[in-house]
Design an enzyme around this catalytic site. Structure first.
Site, PDB file in Angstrom:
ATOM      1  N   PRO A  65      27.251  17.563  42.622  1.00  0.00           N
ATOM      2  CG  PRO A  65      25.447  19.021  42.878  1.00  0.00           C
ATOM      3  CD  PRO A  65      25.986  17.932  41.995  1.00  0.00           C
ATOM      4  CG  HIS A  66      30.674  16.141  46.478  1.00  0.00           C
ATOM      5  ND1 HIS A  66      30.869  16.219  45.111  1.00  0.00           N
ATOM      6  CD2 HIS A  66      31.900  16.183  47.027  1.00  0.00           C
ATOM      7  CE1 HIS A  66      32.157  16.284  44.847  1.00  0.00           C
ATOM      8  NE2 HIS A  66      32.815  16.274  45.993  1.00  0.00           N
TER       9      HIS A  66
END
Length: 154
Positions: A65-66
């Site tokens: 996730p970013h």
């Protein structure tokens, strides 16, 4: 850029179980606040918004996730190892137990992509992932990640 430049030793946690992806993002928000002084709500909202564009579960039990966040001066990251894998809508439909979250400044271009590529290359190594899954001590996990990434630094 080695992983040690973006991941502090305090940015690693081993968690027994998480009930949902949203709960995982809340845990990451708490960690981002503790490690970097980030606003938890901003972190959670940014991760949820990015995840709505498409799942960040890249396969083989790994999620990346970013999000881009206002007010950051550099790319930074957090790592979670889940003792009980979580359904993450991954591309291979396998549950996730290794999570490396990246946060980048809103205007970050190349540095964000380089960090994402470095983490991706590092976690694509089955031997490294096996070591990460076999350890519960955050300092040992930190050593595994930072020593391994030295070989993959871009």
């Amino acid at each position: 850029m080695p992983i040690a430049d973006i991941l502090p030793a305090s940015g690693i946690k081993v968690i027994a179980a998480v009930s949902s992806k949203k709960r995982l993002f809340h845990d990451l928000g708490d960690m981002a606040d503790a490690c970097f002084g980030m606003d938890q709500t901003v972190v959670i909202d940014a991760l949820l918004e990015r995840e709505n564009l498409g799942p960040t579960g890249v396969g083989q039990g790994i999620a990346l996730p970013h999000a881009r966040l206002p007010g950051l001066s550099q790319v930074c990251g957090l790592f979670l190892r889940l003792k009980k894998p979580l359904d993450f809508d991954s591309v291979d439909r396998q549950p996730v137990d290794l999570v490396f979250a990246l946060f980048a400044p809103e205007e970050a271009g190349v540095s964000h992509l380089k960090a994402l590529a470095l983490v991706s290359r590092t976690l694509r190594d089955e031997g490294i992932c096996a070591k990460l899954r076999a350890n519960e001590d955050p300092s040992t996990i930190y050593t595994i990640l930072t020593e391994a990434s030295a070989a993959y630094a871009a």
